[in-house]
Motif scaffolding. Structure first.
Motif, PDB file in Angstrom:
ATOM      1  N   GLU B 720       5.527   6.333  -9.381  1.00 30.47           N
ATOM      2  CA  GLU B 720       5.651   6.701  -7.973  1.00 30.47           C
ATOM      3  C   GLU B 720       4.388   6.364  -7.222  1.00 30.47           C
ATOM      4  N   THR B 721       4.570   6.020  -5.987  1.00 35.57           N
ATOM      5  CA  THR B 721       3.479   5.485  -5.190  1.00 35.57           C
ATOM      6  C   THR B 721       2.424   6.553  -4.912  1.00 35.57           C
ATOM      7  N   LEU B 743      -7.232  -1.695  -4.193  1.00 33.93           N
ATOM      8  CA  LEU B 743      -8.017  -0.632  -4.789  1.00 33.93           C
ATOM      9  C   LEU B 743      -8.410  -1.014  -6.203  1.00 33.93           C
ATOM     10  N   LEU B 744      -9.601  -0.641  -6.563  1.00 31.41           N
ATOM     11  CA  LEU B 744     -10.036  -0.815  -7.941  1.00 31.41           C
ATOM     12  C   LEU B 744      -9.874   0.521  -8.654  1.00 31.41           C
ATOM     13  N   LYS B 768       0.467  -0.707 -10.781  1.00 32.34           N
ATOM     14  CA  LYS B 768       0.761  -1.721  -9.768  1.00 32.34           C
ATOM     15  C   LYS B 768      -0.092  -1.442  -8.552  1.00 32.34           C
ATOM     16  N   THR B 769      -0.736  -2.460  -8.079  1.00 27.28           N
ATOM     17  CA  THR B 769      -1.688  -2.272  -6.996  1.00 27.28           C
ATOM     18  C   THR B 769      -1.232  -3.073  -5.796  1.00 27.28           C
ATOM     19  N   GLU B 770      -1.150  -2.394  -4.707  1.00 26.43           N
ATOM     20  CA  GLU B 770      -0.732  -3.073  -3.495  1.00 26.43           C
ATOM     21  C   GLU B 770      -1.906  -3.838  -2.906  1.00 26.43           C
ATOM     22  N   ALA B 788      -1.825   1.460  -1.676  1.00 25.00           N
ATOM     23  CA  ALA B 788      -0.772   2.072  -2.482  1.00 25.00           C
ATOM     24  C   ALA B 788      -0.947   1.637  -3.931  1.00 25.00           C
ATOM     25  N   LEU B 789      -0.742   2.586  -4.808  1.00 20.08           N
ATOM     26  CA  LEU B 789      -0.792   2.327  -6.244  1.00 20.08           C
ATOM     27  C   LEU B 789       0.464   2.894  -6.861  1.00 20.08           C
ATOM     28  N   ILE B 790       0.951   2.204  -7.859  1.00 19.34           N
ATOM     29  CA  ILE B 790       2.083   2.759  -8.609  1.00 19.34           C
ATOM     30  C   ILE B 790       1.697   2.767 -10.078  1.00 19.34           C
TER      31      ILE B 790
END
Lengths: 113, 1386
Positions: B720-721, B743-744, B768-770, B788-790
């Protein structure tokens, strides 16, 4: 008359600096900064020697040519302008001077021939 | 002036020492070369005589000579021309770098103690190259070196009586000692005892394979110019230099001359050697290859003899070739080891020492003594001779003599070589004396005295000479004498230092002689002297006077020394120091001394830094950046450029843009270089722009409305994001263009120790990195970036920074237009973009608990960017199709809600909760009661408990669960609010995962609606008892009046023209609804029949005005009813009744809930008629009967509605309540019309039936009393009884008084006139009374009163209370025969 007028803060940082020609501003920054050594010397010698604290003139305003012609500059106008500017309640002591009236006075002093 | 390793005295002594020219035969040189050393080199380390000797001055006083130095010089070592000298000096300076390159050492505090070895090196070199004329006088001996039987002619140099010293070299390893001894003896006999020496060397047979490291190496410090560290650095730097400046021939030339690599290897050979950075010079002049070329150009007359010179030249060049090869390439490729002096044993060293000692003290010193005595005699003999003679003629004579002698003397070379290429004689005004001129005797005497350290005597001589030269206007000599006088005055250390001597000397050199070199030399001497006397300011001024020189290098060095002088002055003038440093740096950079330039600027930066002198600071930083870049110190360069960008600079946007471009360019080069090295590819560089506002950084809960609720705030769900908000600030005035922002993070999977990061490669399998492809920030703007990160695995996720590409593309766009910078310059730079990162370092709140925390600034830990990724939870999405936002008040609309489970987990226990449960229903909740109702027939019932509406209700999902990916549609009915206006409706869905192991976590989904309601219809209802029961006699009936009013206003009124009531339903436990009448006026009347069976069940009854009856007892309609305020009211009442049943009964209270269904319609845009339905709820809780006021005030009026408090009150309190008048309802029944022929019968008989109905649920005792006589003209009795005041009995009495007036036309009750009965609850009873009427007329039969009280069993001690009378009941008695008369009578 003057090519550069600078107001230097207590901790020897520039509060205000205007030059006649903006291209030479860097040069005057250096010059003014370097001359602070002399000012400091005078100030320290003043405080050491004289008991009268109201003797505020540093002796820098006089200049003697090699033909013994003396130039004397009084800084009353500048001081008045500074005092007026300082009376502004919105001015925090130690900040850079951005007052337009002060600037106008200084430029007027420099442009007087 | 910086600290020097040499003291002033040492420095002057070493600057002025006797120079000995060496001429070496080829064979002797060969012997020396066995040690890889020339003869001069071999002897040089031993030229410092440590022992003390004594000399007699001309007056016979013995004078000590200590620490004497002799400088041996190759006779062929010619003086190089000026341009070579400059090159050499520059080379010396550039090679001598500070050993400590730590930037911290650039602070002025450290610099006070710092030394400037490059300056000393320069000075030493300067003195060696510019051997002054005075010193040349001291070079007075030549040596003839013999080997075996070879003899060479010796050269007389300094004067006609040059001292010659002859040395015989004997190779112990190769030659026969006896033969050498024989030759030595013969030499002694020829040249004299003191002028010959036999030196035995090479006593070690060197195989080349066995170095002896234990042996001290006295040559090391002469050969190795500087320490190893700095040399290492030099090596790189020189290489870089030659790379960087390929077109600089000077650098190349220098590079050829000196091979630092060999020197390094030399250094490596002897670890125990003393490295003295202050004595680095030997190698410079000796290995100077170009030295022999200019020698050819020298005028022939200056060379002593062609033959000899040729031979000498050959020798020298041979030697040089050899030695240069030795130093540059000799050791290349071999193991680093010492390869010089290997054939010399320690005793050989001692022998050399003895030789030098012999040469110095035995030979030279004695010769000097003799010479001094001779000169002194000459001077004292004719002291006025030179004074008398005209200078011009003197010059002619002497010069002729000088020329003659120069045929066999090389003195001239030394004398003239010091002047630049003989030009001096033309420029110098004044007199040139020949070397043997008697005018110079005084001066020579001084020189000799000076050399043998008799400074007092020397001063006197110089002083005298000075005056003579001054008189003769021999300015050059005058200046020299002045200079030497000052120096010897200084050296006596008894006299005050005559500053004005030196001043005059310098001025004379400069103005009269144009001999800048000498002026510089004088300055160097003078400043050293002044320095040792602590007169730093004067010293600084002297340095600065010389900075008008055209030589940038010299200026730079002098400016730097001046700066140091300012620093040493008291008080320290650090600003002048800084300024002079900047000037020095500028001159250094002009003279291609980049490293020195860099160092100067860095030293200056320490003064200017962070003192608000931004313009100057920027300038320094910019210069430093440029310089560092030119030196390929990219790391430093980027740091300096970074400084320009990091604060809110006051520079013009154009300037800022160029700073940024330069920075990016340098940074890119740096990165490329690093990438080439593959050293730090894993490390993304941190960029200075933009600035992250760390404290504003936060993790946004989620993009969806769904939230995860758990104990740990930082838990995030798998798949989830996660949203992160980062505020980026641009301090510059130019727009920034960032691309590919992401984002790192650092991710530690569960149960694993190693963590993964996406710094290098995107790890979409983990998280997953937006990527934000483009992000522009305008000048001085702060902008939030949303990332956003998933996470795709469970574990610890730590967000560490932001990675992006900063490019100058955007800078060029608007800036170019604005400032119209030439596109060409930009095009090269425009593509520059840098991939870098910014760190996210959030700080927690400042701690303030312990003392340590209070006194310092300590921040707590902040975990807001450390997220815990936990296993997935179901994720619910709810969408409403066609959710109405505009409703009429109480309008009911059906929409469809779609529930979708978006996750991979099964969802269960879906609940919905809201603070306003009345506004919606899913239906189906009361489905059970619906079926019950239908089964029970006409009056559907439902339990009161079923209608308990709570704020939390379960959503009727099929199977109570929602499988992953599935969605369910459920109908939802929405009802508009009761009041008009806007309102927010909020709902919250709550659900659990059916799989999740941790039961603590659940999720909620929030939703909020805004609804606007417009007023529609208002409904009011009243009920009263029906006293005119039409048919069924014993029915307790109420009549309900329902007012329906349309209250639509404005546009709504135009839209909805007509409202119609389609159905009225009643929900009550006791009553059923029956239709009675229907008026179009909006008033409706219904009859309510009492249900005999009173129970907990709620009955629904409907009166429908249209075809299709609405099953109001079913969902959803009943839901709204149950959720309404009306129902709340009704239920509270019912509950209070239930609880209070045993003790009392309020007869005026009823529990009737009415549901009014209405319908209206409007024509929509498509001209379709749209029906709008709604339902209003109204409760009737009290009969609308008029009752008397309370007779006895209860002590405290008990709240009727509160069932709990009622039980606490005594029953008597209840009796005072007005509704006790309504215990019994009664009505009279009699024929409305009686016809009687009064002629035939005098009395009419009317049977009256009194119907009594106990409306109460308790048994009641009733007392019926008939009034004895009432006139037929008393219909007002009803009203009067209605007006009865609280004084009931009195009122009754008065009435009875009135009616008791004897009247013939009255009727009389006959038979039993009172009756006491007991009525069970809800029971009916009837009594028959008879009345006799004597006259025709209209009679009100309601001439009785009914008193009632609750039976003693239930309420003991109660008194009978007059019940509310029923309306008058008239009977018309007619005379059948004389109808007409009767009417007239009436």
């Amino acid at each position: 008359m003057a090519v550069c007028v600078a107001v230097i803060g207590k901790e020897n940082y520039p509060l205000f600096l205007r030059t006649v020609s903006p291209e030479e501003e860097l040069k005057f920054h250096y010059t003014v900064h370097t001359s602070l050594d002399v000012v400091e010397e005078k100030v320290s010698s003043l405080t050491k020697s004289s008991n009268d604290p109201r003797e505020l003139y540093l002796g820098l305003y006089g200049y003697v040519t090699n033909t013994k012609i003396k130039f004397v500059v009084m800084f009353r106008k500048l001081h008045v302008a500074y005092t007026d500017m300082f009376c502004n309640p919105f001015y925090n002591p130690g900040e850079n001077i951005t007052s337009r009236i002060f600037e106008r006075t200084v430029i007027g002093m420099m442009k007087q021939d | 002036m910086a600290q020097c390793t040499q003291s002033a005295h040492e420095f002057i002594q070493s600057a002025f020492c006797p120079m000995v020219a060496v001429m070496c035969s080829e064979d002797a040189e060969k012997i020396c070369q066995k040690n890889n050393l020339s003869f001069v080199e071999m002897v040089r380390p031993f030229c410092h005589l440590t022992s003390e000797a004594h000399i007699r001055d001309p007056s016979g006083v013995i004078h000590p000579v200590k620490n004497w130095r002799i400088r041996l010089v190759e006779m062929s070592a010619t003086h190089p021309p000026q341009h070579v000298v400059n090159k050499l000096l520059s080379e010396v300076v550039s090679r001598t770098q500070p050993i400590n390159t730590d930037p911290n050492s650039y602070t002025p505090e450290v610099q006070v103690k710092a030394s400037t070895p490059w300056f000393e090196a320069f000075r030493d070199c300067f003195f060696q190259l510019h051997a002054d004329p005075m010193n040349a006088f001291a070079t007075m001996s030549s040596q003839q070196i013999e080997q075996q039987s070879e003899h060479h002619g010796h050269f007389k140099w300094f004067s006609s009586t040059v001292f010659k010293y002859h040395l015989l070299l004997h190779d112990v390893s190769g030659g026969e000692e006896s033969k050498a001894e024989a030759v030595y003896q013969s030499m002694k006999s020829v040249y004299g005892q003191n002028a010959c020496h036999l030196l035995q060397i090479n006593s070690v047979y060197h195989t080349g394979s066995n170095p002896r490291p234990n042996l001290p190496d006295p040559w090391s410090q002469f050969i190795i110019p500087t320490g190893e560290d700095s040399l290492d650095w030099d090596d790189e730097e020189v290489d870089q230099d030659s790379e960087a400046v390929d077109d600089d021939p000077e650098n190349c030339a220098v590079d050829e001359n000196f091979d630092p690599e060999a020197a390094v290897e030399e250094t490596d050979a002897g670890p125990g050697r003393v490295r003295n950075s202050s004595a680095p010079i030997l190698i410079g002049p000796l290995t100077f290859d170009e030295g022999d070329e200019p020698e050819d150009k020298l005028p022939a007359k200056q060379l002593p003899s062609k033959l000899n010179d040729k031979h000498h030249h050959h020798l020298a060049s041979h030697y040089r070739y050899f030695s240069s090869r030795h130093f540059s390439g000799g050791t290349r490729g071999t193991a680093p080891q010492r390869n010089h002096g290997l054939c010399l044993s320690l005793s050989d060293h001692d022998r050399i020492k003895i030789f030098v000692h012999e040469l110095g003290y035995r030979g030279l010193l004695q010769y000097i003594e003799k010479l001094m005595r001779y000169l002194n005699e000459q001077v004292t003999k004719c002291p006025a001779k030179s004074k008398r003679k005209p200078s011009r003629s003197n010059f002619k004579i002497l010069s002729r003599r000088g020329l003659h002698r120069s045929l066999f003397s090389a003195t001239r070379k030394w004398f003239g070589g010091s002047k630049p290429a003989g030009l001096a004689s033309r420029l110098v005004p004044g007199i040139i004396y020949s070397s043997d001129a008697p005018e110079l005797y005084q001066r020579k005497l001084g020189d000799l005295a000076f050399l043998v350290q008799n400074y007092e005597f020397a001063y006197n001589c110089y002083h005298t000479a000075k005056r003579e030269f001054n008189n003769e206007h021999a300015w050059f000599y005058f200046a020299g004498a002045l200079e030497m006088a000052a120096v010897s005055a200084f050296m006596t250390s008894q006299r005050p230092y005559p500053t004005h001597y030196m001043e005059t000397a310098i001025k004379t050199y400069l103005n009269a002689c144009r001999q800048h070199q000498f002026a510089i030399r004088a300055t160097l001497l003078s400043t050293e002297a002044l320095k040792s006397r602590n007169v730093y300011l004067d010293s600084a001024l002297q340095f600065m006077r010389m900075t008008a020189e055209e030589s940038d290098l010299l200026c730079a060095l002098l400016l730097e020394q001046a700066a140091h002088c300012f620093l040493h002055s008291n008080p320290p003038m650090i600003r002048k120091y800084a300024f002079n440093m900047i000037l020095a740096g500028h001159r250094y950079s002009k003279s291609a001394q980049r490293k020195h330039s860099l160092r100067c600027y860095r030293q200056a930066l320490h003064i200017y830094n962070e003192k608000s002198w931004h313009l100057a600071e920027d300038h320094i930083n910019f210069t430093l950046g440029r310089q560092s870049f030119n030196l390929r110190l990219l790391e430093d360069a980027q740091i300096f450029f970074r400084q320009l960008l990091e604060y809110e600079s006051l520079q013009e946007p154009e300037q800022q843009a160029s700073y940024l471009r330069e920075f990016l360019f340098v940074f890119k080069q740096l990165c490329d270089m690093k990438q080439k090295d593959k050293s730090q590819v894993n490390d993304l560089p941190v960029l200075p722009l933009p600035v992250i506002q760390q404290e504003s950084t936060r993790v946004i809960p989620c993009y969806q409305h769904s939230m995860l609720q758990s104990k740990h705030q930082n838990e995030r769900l798998l798949d989830e994001t996660v949203g992160v908000e980062v505020f980026l600030k641009n301090p510059l005035k130019i727009p920034l263009n960032l691309t590919n922002l992401l984002l790192l993070w650092k991710f530690t999977p569960r149960d694993q120790a190693t963590s993964v990061s996406n710094e290098v490669s995107p790890r979409d399998d983990v998280v997953k990195t937006e990527v934000i492809t483009n992000f522009d920030i305008n000048g001085s703007e702060t902008k939030a970036a949303h990332f956003a990160l998933i996470p795709c695995q469970t574990g610890q996720l730590c967000i560490t920074g932001v990675k992006y590409r900063l490019s100058s593309v955007a800078i060029n766009g608007p800036i170019e237009e604005k400032f119209s910078t030439p596109p060409l310059t930009n095009s090269a730079m425009s593509a520059v973009s840098i991939l870098g990162r910014l760190e996210l370092e959030v700080k927690g709140p400042r701690l303030n608990n312990t003392k340590a925390e209070k006194t310092s600034v300590i921040h707590g830990k902040d975990n807001r960017l450390n997220l815990d990724v936990v296993p997935a939870m179901p994720l619910l999405e709810v969408s409403f199709s066609g959710f109405p936002s505009n409703l009429l008040c109480n309008e009911v609309v059906q929409t469809v809600a779609e529930f979708t489970n978006c996750s991979d987990c099964c969802l269960e226990k879906l609940y919905i909760t809201t603070p306003n449960p009345e506004f919606f229903t899913f239906g189906g909740i009361s489905s059970s009661s619906e079926t019950n109702g239908k089964a029970s027939g006409d009056f559907p019932k439902c339990k009161l408990s079923a209608s308990d509406i709570r704020r939390v209700s379960e959503v009727p999902l099929p199977g109570n669960r929602l499988a992953p990916g599935y969605s369910t549609k459920l109908p939802v009915w929405i009802q508009g609010r009761k009041k008009a206006g806007k309102s927010m409706r909020e709902v919250l869905f709550y659900y659990l995962s059916s799989e999740n192991t941790s039961p603590k976590s659940y999720r909620v989904l929030q939703h909020a609606f805004e609804m606007t309601t417009n007023s529609s219809v208002a409904v009011r209802a009243t009920a009263r008892r029906n006293r005119h029961s039409p048919s069924s006699d014993d029915q307790n009936q109420l009549i309900v009046a329902l007012d329906v009013e349309s209250v639509v206003r404005g546009d709504i009124a135009r839209k909805f023209l007509e409202f119609s009531v389609v159905q009225v339903s009643c929900a009550s436990r006791n009553w059923t609804l029956e239709p009675l009448s229907h008026h179009k006026t909006g008033k409706m009347s219904f009859g309510l029949a009492d249900l005999s069976s009173s129970s907990d069940d709620l009955h629904f009854s409907h009166v429908c005005f249209v075809k299709d009856e609405i099953p109001a007892s079913c969902s959803p309609w009943v839901d709204f009813f149950f959720r309404s305020e009306s129902w709340q009211e009704q239920r509270n009442l019912a509950q209070s009744q239930l609880s209070a049943e045993t003790t009392s009964y309020d007869t005026s209270q009823v529990d009737i809930g009415l549901i009014v269904f209405w319908q209206t319609s409007y024509i929509d845009k498509d001209f379709q008629k749209q029906l709008v339905n709604g339902q209003n709820h109204v409760t009737i809780s009290r009969l609308a009967e008029t009752v008397s006021a309370v007779t006895q005030a209860a002590p405290v009026p008990p709240p009727e509605s509160s069932s709990s408090s009622e039980t606490a009150w005594p029953p008597s309190a209840f009796t005072g309540v007005s509704n006790s008048e309504l215990l019994v309802k009664y009505s009279l029944r009699h024929p409305a019309r009686v016809q009687l022929d009064f002629n035939t019968s005098r009395l009419a008989w009317v049977a009256v039936e009194l119907m009594l109905h106990n409306c109460c649920s308790l048994p009641v005792d009733v007392f019926v009393e008939l009034f004895p006589r009432v006139g037929n003209s008393s219909p007002s009795s009803e009203t009067s009884s209605g007006n009865t005041t609280s004084e009931q009995s009195i009122a009754f009495d008065s009435e009875s008084d009135l009616s008791s007036k004897p009247s013939l036309s009255s009727f009389t009750w006959v038979g039993q006139t009172s009756k006491r009965v007991h009525l069970e609850s809800n029971a009916c009873s009837s009594f028959k009374f008879n009345a006799l009427i004597s006259l025709p007329g209209v009679y009100n039969m309601n001439n009785l009163r009914v008193l009632a009280k609750i039976s003693e069993l239930h309420e003991p001690g109660g008194s009978l209370i007059l019940q509310k009378p029923c309306p008058p009941s008239f009977v018309v008695v007619e005379n059948n025969f004389k109808t007409h008369n009767c009417q007239k009578q009436v």
